[in-house]
Design a protein around this motif. Structure first.
Motif, PDB file in Angstrom:
ATOM      1  N   ILE A   9       0.853  -1.187   0.000  1.00  0.00           N
ATOM      2  CA  ILE A   9       0.000   0.000   0.000  1.00  0.00           C
ATOM      3  C   ILE A   9       0.891   1.240   0.000  1.00  0.00           C
ATOM      4  O   ILE A   9       1.827   1.335   0.792  1.00  0.00           O
ATOM      5  N   ILE A  10       0.589   2.155  -0.898  1.00  0.00           N
ATOM      6  CA  ILE A  10       1.460   3.306  -1.130  1.00  0.00           C
ATOM      7  C   ILE A  10       0.687   4.599  -0.872  1.00  0.00           C
ATOM      8  O   ILE A  10      -0.407   4.788  -1.396  1.00  0.00           O
ATOM      9  N   THR A  11       1.287   5.478  -0.109  1.00  0.00           N
ATOM     10  CA  THR A  11       0.653   6.761   0.195  1.00  0.00           C
ATOM     11  C   THR A  11       0.959   7.790  -0.887  1.00  0.00           C
ATOM     12  O   THR A  11       2.123   8.037  -1.205  1.00  0.00           O
ATOM     13  N   GLY A  12      -0.073   8.354  -1.436  1.00  0.00           N
ATOM     14  CA  GLY A  12       0.062   9.445  -2.390  1.00  0.00           C
ATOM     15  C   GLY A  12      -0.549  10.725  -1.837  1.00  0.00           C
ATOM     16  O   GLY A  12      -0.961  10.786  -0.678  1.00  0.00           O
ATOM     17  N   ALA A  13      -0.624  11.727  -2.674  1.00  0.00           N
ATOM     18  CA  ALA A  13      -1.113  13.034  -2.252  1.00  0.00           C
ATOM     19  C   ALA A  13      -1.877  13.671  -3.406  1.00  0.00           C
ATOM     20  O   ALA A  13      -1.915  13.121  -4.512  1.00  0.00           O
ATOM     21  N   THR A  14      -2.472  14.808  -3.160  1.00  0.00           N
ATOM     22  CA  THR A  14      -3.121  15.545  -4.252  1.00  0.00           C
ATOM     23  C   THR A  14      -2.163  15.684  -5.428  1.00  0.00           C
ATOM     24  O   THR A  14      -2.565  15.565  -6.590  1.00  0.00           O
ATOM     25  N   ALA A  15      -0.906  15.933  -5.107  1.00  0.00           N
ATOM     26  CA  ALA A  15       0.098  16.139  -6.149  1.00  0.00           C
ATOM     27  C   ALA A  15       0.393  14.873  -6.950  1.00  0.00           C
ATOM     28  O   ALA A  15       1.144  14.910  -7.925  1.00  0.00           O
ATOM     29  N   SER A  16      -0.205  13.753  -6.563  1.00  0.00           N
ATOM     30  CA  SER A  16      -0.048  12.526  -7.354  1.00  0.00           C
ATOM     31  C   SER A  16      -0.870  12.564  -8.635  1.00  0.00           C
ATOM     32  O   SER A  16      -0.604  11.823  -9.577  1.00  0.00           O
ATOM     33  N   VAL A  17      -1.899  13.394  -8.641  1.00  0.00           N
ATOM     34  CA  VAL A  17      -2.800  13.442  -9.795  1.00  0.00           C
ATOM     35  C   VAL A  17      -2.995  14.850 -10.345  1.00  0.00           C
ATOM     36  O   VAL A  17      -3.741  15.064 -11.296  1.00  0.00           O
ATOM     37  N   ARG A  18      -2.311  15.811  -9.759  1.00  0.00           N
ATOM     38  CA  ARG A  18      -2.479  17.195 -10.186  1.00  0.00           C
ATOM     39  C   ARG A  18      -1.159  17.937 -10.044  1.00  0.00           C
ATOM     40  O   ARG A  18      -0.604  18.027  -8.952  1.00  0.00           O
ATOM     41  N   GLY A  19      -0.648  18.438 -11.147  1.00  0.00           N
ATOM     42  CA  GLY A  19       0.553  19.261 -11.103  1.00  0.00           C
ATOM     43  C   GLY A  19       0.135  20.718 -10.939  1.00  0.00           C
ATOM     44  O   GLY A  19      -0.190  21.369 -11.926  1.00  0.00           O
ATOM     45  N   SER A  20       0.103  21.189  -9.742  1.00  0.00           N
ATOM     46  CA  SER A  20      -0.318  22.573  -9.489  1.00  0.00           C
ATOM     47  C   SER A  20       0.838  23.529  -9.747  1.00  0.00           C
ATOM     48  O   SER A  20       2.010  23.139  -9.710  1.00  0.00           O
ATOM     49  N   ALA A  21       0.499  24.784  -9.997  1.00  0.00           N
ATOM     50  CA  ALA A  21       1.523  25.810 -10.126  1.00  0.00           C
ATOM     51  C   ALA A  21       2.359  25.827  -8.853  1.00  0.00           C
ATOM     52  O   ALA A  21       1.827  25.686  -7.757  1.00  0.00           O
ATOM     53  N   ARG A  22       3.660  25.964  -8.988  1.00  0.00           N
ATOM     54  CA  ARG A  22       4.615  26.034  -7.879  1.00  0.00           C
ATOM     55  C   ARG A  22       4.896  24.681  -7.227  1.00  0.00           C
ATOM     56  O   ARG A  22       5.664  24.594  -6.284  1.00  0.00           O
ATOM     57  N   PHE A  23       4.261  23.607  -7.713  1.00  0.00           N
ATOM     58  CA  PHE A  23       4.516  22.276  -7.151  1.00  0.00           C
ATOM     59  C   PHE A  23       5.196  21.369  -8.185  1.00  0.00           C
ATOM     60  O   PHE A  23       5.063  20.146  -8.120  1.00  0.00           O
TER      61      PHE A  23
END
Lengths: 247, 247, 247, 247
Positions: D144-158
């Motif tokens: 089981i692997i922990t991801g984040a919002t940034a796993s599916v969305r490349g936001s500005a500044r990230f």
């Protein structure tokens, strides 16, 4: 209408997409070709010149920040008065397709380095120039990035390849959201199929039907369309696939 | 290059996307305009004629199978020797934006009927003609469908609107997968922003910046690009949004 | 821990998911079963009672607002002091799998009506009760909706089925976004595979390997998990598929 | 029911998800904790022991293949007769949130290394053991692997953070598709919100409403649910977010 004041740069040229994109953009701009080895770009430079266009190549390893920085210094010397209208990142490092437990750390590094680090370096060198061109460019200055099926799907046996391609897509999205509002068009193109190039001539795909492999010239037309989209109507991601491709 | 042997049909014309698409396709084809009321298409017919194009309108309710069938019988009489190169479904029924518990069964029906049933009827009438045009059409015969943000996102207070738009996208995907391999290009376009038309003139969107609303002509250029894509390199879904739009 | 003050309602019970979900939730709540015909729920009511639970069924056509309203009036009379802790929408109308040009307006209506209109009616009747239970319910009051592969993919020959399933997902998303912040957990479950029920016994799926069809009891466990998630950690969409399923 | 024959390993423990997951899995298995520094795991080891569980920690840098290999050799010595029932990758390297042109090659490397290379190393060491446990494990052996919002969305500044998280998701998908059919459950969890841990105590998120930050214990319950899913009904990706989170 060829622009005298702007140029385009294509990183990753060879027999397929890169060549066709270079030829297509050369109808409007002088084009700089980046590839690791001269044999990858010298033939294309000749083709462009034969068609009345302007082009030159620079041997560059986009995964190496120094190499990329040198390339852009050389461009500045060569084209001192021109601004950057379009930058295309089409680098495709070789990749391993293997059961996961046979993949090595080096397979992963090759993918992350050639893909993510390559785009990172290329974007850091081109975005300041693209921003600089916003007020005067005839078309919104564009950074267009080539992706693949593996950009959106981690298939079995494609673990490391997909890791690099997903990372490129992450960067592309982030850049689109940061630089779009500043007038730079960042677009990611998912090429979902086999491209019709000399290397794939013998491959049977889509049961061998006509046009079952993607025409690189057709890809180039879509890149040009992206570049010429009005800024009120940007596309940030585009899929391209043969009419017979399963999806 | 205007084609003498083919025509295009646009369902859902008014002041925005439909008008611009009709004008754009009229540069190459005679265009038939479908709208519920003559006042929606008569001005556009005049514009096209003034520009040297050929066009006529038919009052049609796409949510009614009989009305659609009659329209295509009328087209057959009017253009007996022409084949259908492009069919654009751009119907946007009015919609309610309300808390869910204030929405009525009629709000849902309006959305399902105008969107899903409308496309169903339009596709059933146009696909046989599009298939018939495959062997000879200069560009792959195309069915292009206009979607919206609500095609991919069910936002709060948009329940019924999103239901209709999601259903349209389902139909579009299914048609793309069934008719693509037969040579018909089915594409769904997600217009993610406010279009710059008379009705939205007073709206402040994206802090009122220039080009913060989508140019309908720019949308039309992308529809034309979809129509002219080589069949080895089809795009099946396209997002369009202003450079300053949050996404 | 069976709750004396709350109940659950399951719309769409038969031999598969609905039955297993009803049995699972009956370990904690009295359960009301809705199905068009008594033969769909009467056996399950008996099973629940044999296991010491409380249950009754009401013949209901969820696509008919009157029928749904009557059902909830009957529930109010039967369980005057209980609040609604969980509502499960598991209605799956029959569907046509056919080439698009053989599908009829009636195929489309069956799908839109059974799916979208059904959920619309069910949600309008249950959400006020779920909201009412927020302050006191032991678990966040939940509306859980069963989806399918066709909820996210319009496959060739599944046009009308996908239209209805996409529309259900649109409604689910919109409800999740509107009612989540009010404390109601709305979740959409994509069942991506064939369920192991009497009707599918003879089907060979996933090369016939053991556990290649989805256990309905396993689905029910995941529904129960969704229902018991803490409100600081809601899942709004869940995929369920056999370990051997291609995806 | 504590298993005598199986153990779990959690990479990346500290004050949040890792700790809660370790405590949750320790109710059924001896748990091995991996973190770079003993202070990250020693308190959790004590907590587990106080509750009657079995645990120990190993100082490990998951981005370093040697360090990971050593850790698993140490585990083999310590738990010679136990098989691996569950491996959780919860490593979250620090990350930069900055305009793209201020990010450095080192920011990118930190993200790719800590995320993608970390999971790569961890998966290479755990998958053979997980496969080995398939025939006898009480629950399907799980990665089981922990991801984040940034796993599916490349936001500005990230940009760089998202690059690492997207790459992890790519690996997770590929592993799920390769090892699922062999009986190992690989699941990726997108934690879409701020977790309620000491470090975030002072942060105001979601207007400061109660339960507006995610309970790490609630996350752990969902990980446990994933681990106990029947193999006919696996979830491969799960979103978790507060009821009040915008999405």
């Amino acid at each position: 209408m060829a622009s005298k004041s702007f140029y385009a740069v294509v990183a990753g040229v060879g027999a397929g997409t890169g060549r066709s994109v270079a030829l297509r953009f050369a109808r409007s701009y002088p084009v700089v070709l980046l590839a690791r080895k001269p044999e990858s770009y010298s033939g294309i430079v000749s083709e462009i010149k034969q068609q009345g266009g302007q082009a030159f190549g620079i041997s560059t390893d986009t995964s190496d920040p120094q190499s990329v920085a040198s390339a852009f210094e050389a461009i500045k010397k060569e084209l001192p008065d021109k601004k950057l209208a379009a930058a295309i990142f089409n680098v495709g490092p070789g990749f391993a397709v293997k059961p996961f437990l046979e993949l090595t750390a080096s397979d992963l590094d090759t993918s992350l380095s050639g893909n993510a680090r390559g785009l990172f370096n290329f974007a850091q060198s081109t975005l300041p120039s693209l921003l600089d061109a916003v007020p005067t460019s005839p078309n919104p200055p564009s950074l267009i990035i080539t992706g693949a099926t593996a950009s959106v799907r981690g298939s079995a046996r494609f673990a490391t390849f997909a890791a690099g391609k997903f990372a490129v897509r992450a960067l592309s999205q982030s850049l689109a959201r940061e630089f779009g509002p500043k007038g730079v068009h960042v677009a990611h193109v998912i090429v979902d199929g086999v491209i019709d190039i000399p290397r794939t001539k013998g491959w049977t795909v889509n049961e061998g039907v006509e046009d079952g492999k993607i025409s690189a010239d057709a890809i180039a037309e879509s890149y040009w369309h992206l570049h010429t989209q009005h800024r009120s109507s940007f596309t940030h991601e585009l899929d391209l696939r043969p009419y017979v491709e399963k999806f």
